[in-house]
Design an enzyme around this catalytic site. Structure first.
Site, PDB file in Angstrom:
ATOM      1  N   LYS A  12      17.079  26.128  51.826  1.00 42.43           N
ATOM      2  CA  LYS A  12      16.813  25.390  50.355  1.00 42.43           C
ATOM      3  C   LYS A  12      15.679  24.261  50.935  1.00 42.43           C
ATOM      4  O   LYS A  12      15.654  23.862  52.091  1.00 42.43           O
ATOM      5  CB  LYS A  12      18.012  24.951  49.650  1.00 42.43           C
ATOM      6  CG  LYS A  12      18.718  25.952  49.159  1.00 42.43           C
ATOM      7  CD  LYS A  12      20.058  25.321  48.115  1.00 42.43           C
ATOM      8  CE  LYS A  12      20.729  26.584  47.593  1.00 42.43           C
ATOM      9  NZ  LYS A  12      21.945  26.076  46.772  1.00 42.43           N
ATOM     10  N   PHE A  60      24.551  22.892  35.099  1.00 44.01           N
ATOM     11  CA  PHE A  60      23.761  22.348  36.178  1.00 44.01           C
ATOM     12  C   PHE A  60      22.493  23.406  36.153  1.00 44.01           C
ATOM     13  O   PHE A  60      21.627  23.303  37.119  1.00 44.01           O
ATOM     14  CB  PHE A  60      24.409  22.177  37.258  1.00 44.01           C
ATOM     15  CG  PHE A  60      25.135  23.514  38.081  1.00 44.01           C
ATOM     16  CD1 PHE A  60      24.628  24.474  38.577  1.00 44.01           C
ATOM     17  CD2 PHE A  60      26.451  23.529  37.390  1.00 44.01           C
ATOM     18  CE1 PHE A  60      25.402  25.559  38.987  1.00 44.01           C
ATOM     19  CE2 PHE A  60      27.325  24.671  37.983  1.00 44.01           C
ATOM     20  CZ  PHE A  60      26.601  25.834  38.689  1.00 44.01           C
ATOM     21  N   ARG A  88      28.761  33.714  54.324  1.00 45.95           N
ATOM     22  CA  ARG A  88      29.353  32.718  53.536  1.00 45.95           C
ATOM     23  C   ARG A  88      30.317  31.821  54.466  1.00 45.95           C
ATOM     24  O   ARG A  88      30.359  30.574  54.269  1.00 45.95           O
ATOM     25  CB  ARG A  88      30.177  33.460  52.507  1.00 45.95           C
ATOM     26  CG  ARG A  88      29.422  34.237  51.385  1.00 45.95           C
ATOM     27  CD  ARG A  88      28.596  33.530  50.761  1.00 45.95           C
ATOM     28  NE  ARG A  88      29.321  32.590  49.915  1.00 45.95           N
ATOM     29  CZ  ARG A  88      28.975  31.673  48.758  1.00 45.95           C
ATOM     30  NH1 ARG A  88      27.859  32.065  48.176  1.00 45.95           N
ATOM     31  NH2 ARG A  88      29.609  30.645  48.270  1.00 45.95           N
ATOM     32  N   THR A  94      30.594  25.202  48.887  1.00 42.54           N
ATOM     33  CA  THR A  94      29.637  24.593  47.997  1.00 42.54           C
ATOM     34  C   THR A  94      29.105  23.124  48.255  1.00 42.54           C
ATOM     35  O   THR A  94      28.068  22.753  48.300  1.00 42.54           O
ATOM     36  CB  THR A  94      29.684  25.012  46.430  1.00 42.54           C
ATOM     37  OG1 THR A  94      30.068  26.624  46.449  1.00 42.54           O
ATOM     38  CG2 THR A  94      28.483  24.702  45.680  1.00 42.54           C
ATOM     39  N   ARG A 105      26.528  23.677  55.814  1.00 42.94           N
ATOM     40  CA  ARG A 105      26.915  22.725  54.695  1.00 42.94           C
ATOM     41  C   ARG A 105      27.386  21.229  55.024  1.00 42.94           C
ATOM     42  O   ARG A 105      27.003  20.298  54.738  1.00 42.94           O
ATOM     43  CB  ARG A 105      27.419  23.285  53.564  1.00 42.94           C
ATOM     44  CG  ARG A 105      26.394  23.906  52.804  1.00 42.94           C
ATOM     45  CD  ARG A 105      27.066  25.195  51.801  1.00 42.94           C
ATOM     46  NE  ARG A 105      26.121  25.597  50.859  1.00 42.94           N
ATOM     47  CZ  ARG A 105      26.526  26.606  49.813  1.00 42.94           C
ATOM     48  NH1 ARG A 105      27.738  26.996  49.698  1.00 42.94           N
ATOM     49  NH2 ARG A 105      25.410  27.135  49.108  1.00 42.94           N
ATOM     50  N   ASN A 115      22.368  21.355  49.106  1.00 40.89           N
ATOM     51  CA  ASN A 115      23.595  21.993  49.941  1.00 40.89           C
ATOM     52  C   ASN A 115      22.867  23.021  51.189  1.00 40.89           C
ATOM     53  O   ASN A 115      23.542  23.683  51.425  1.00 40.89           O
ATOM     54  CB  ASN A 115      24.604  22.406  49.361  1.00 40.89           C
ATOM     55  CG  ASN A 115      24.547  23.441  48.525  1.00 40.89           C
ATOM     56  OD1 ASN A 115      23.246  24.105  48.375  1.00 40.89           O
ATOM     57  ND2 ASN A 115      25.349  23.904  47.675  1.00 40.89           N
ATOM     58  N   HIS A 118      21.639  28.996  50.694  1.00 38.72           N
ATOM     59  CA  HIS A 118      22.162  29.894  49.627  1.00 38.72           C
ATOM     60  C   HIS A 118      22.520  31.168  50.572  1.00 38.72           C
ATOM     61  O   HIS A 118      21.853  31.358  51.455  1.00 38.72           O
ATOM     62  CB  HIS A 118      21.147  30.449  48.608  1.00 38.72           C
ATOM     63  CG  HIS A 118      21.608  31.420  47.927  1.00 38.72           C
ATOM     64  ND1 HIS A 118      22.378  31.599  46.753  1.00 38.72           N
ATOM     65  CD2 HIS A 118      21.083  32.910  48.046  1.00 38.72           C
ATOM     66  CE1 HIS A 118      22.687  32.921  46.333  1.00 38.72           C
ATOM     67  NE2 HIS A 118      21.845  33.676  47.167  1.00 38.72           N
TER      68      HIS A 118
END
Ligand code: ADP
Ligand code: MG
Length: 136
Positions: A12, A60, A88, A94, A105, A115, A118
């Site tokens: 991100k 959000f 994951r 998250t 993260r 964070n 994705h």
């Protein structure tokens, strides 16, 4: 024999901006997730809205779409055994505050929105998301 599983990862804007892409990619490859394809791009808010449309009813959503389109991202196709779940696990929770030690993260996430990564949450969504970035 079935082909190895694939999943989509996005590095991100917060992580690209801090030059963390190579560090994050090395976490994937050290954990037997091969990077089949990668590209850096800067998507529009409309493209972010399409990508995140499963979240359109969330409070959000608008913030999320603004954020993903706020700067360059790097999208990756990862391949390996149990790639969806493995990615994951490597990402962590998250909210970086709740992420386990050693996860991406926990190491690099700034906040629940910034964070750093994705990852597709199912084999079905992985196919849709890979298609979104690589097959059209
Ligand atoms: P994940 O990215 O772990 O799969 P979700 O699919 O639930 O998490 O949410 C998508 C993204 O939306 C998250 O990565 C995060 O950046 C953002 N997000 C989730 N919950 C919130 C929240 N309560 N406030 C702000 N942003 C959020
Ligand atoms: Mg998700």
């Amino acid at each position: 024999m079935s082909s190895p599983e694939q999943t989509l990862s996005i590095i991100k804007p917060d992580a690209v901006e801090r030059n963390l892409s190579e560090k994050i990619k090395s976490i994937f490859t050290k954990n037997n997730l091969k990077i089949l394809e990668s590209k850096k791009l800067h998507i529009s808010k409309d493209e972010a809205a399409e990508f995140y449309k499963v979240h359109q009813s969330k409070p959000f959503y608008d913030q999320l779409c603004n954020y993903l389109s706020s700067g360059p991202i790097e999208v990756l196709i990862l391949e390996g055994v149990n790639a969806v779940l493995k990615n994951r696990d490597l990402m962590g929770a998250t909210d970086p505050k709740n992420a386990e030690e050693g996860t991406i993260r926990k190491l690099y996430g700034v906040s629940i929105d910034k964070n750093s990564v994705h990852g597709s949450d199912s084999i079905k969504n992985a196919k849709v998301e890979i298609d979104f970035f690589f097959n059209k």
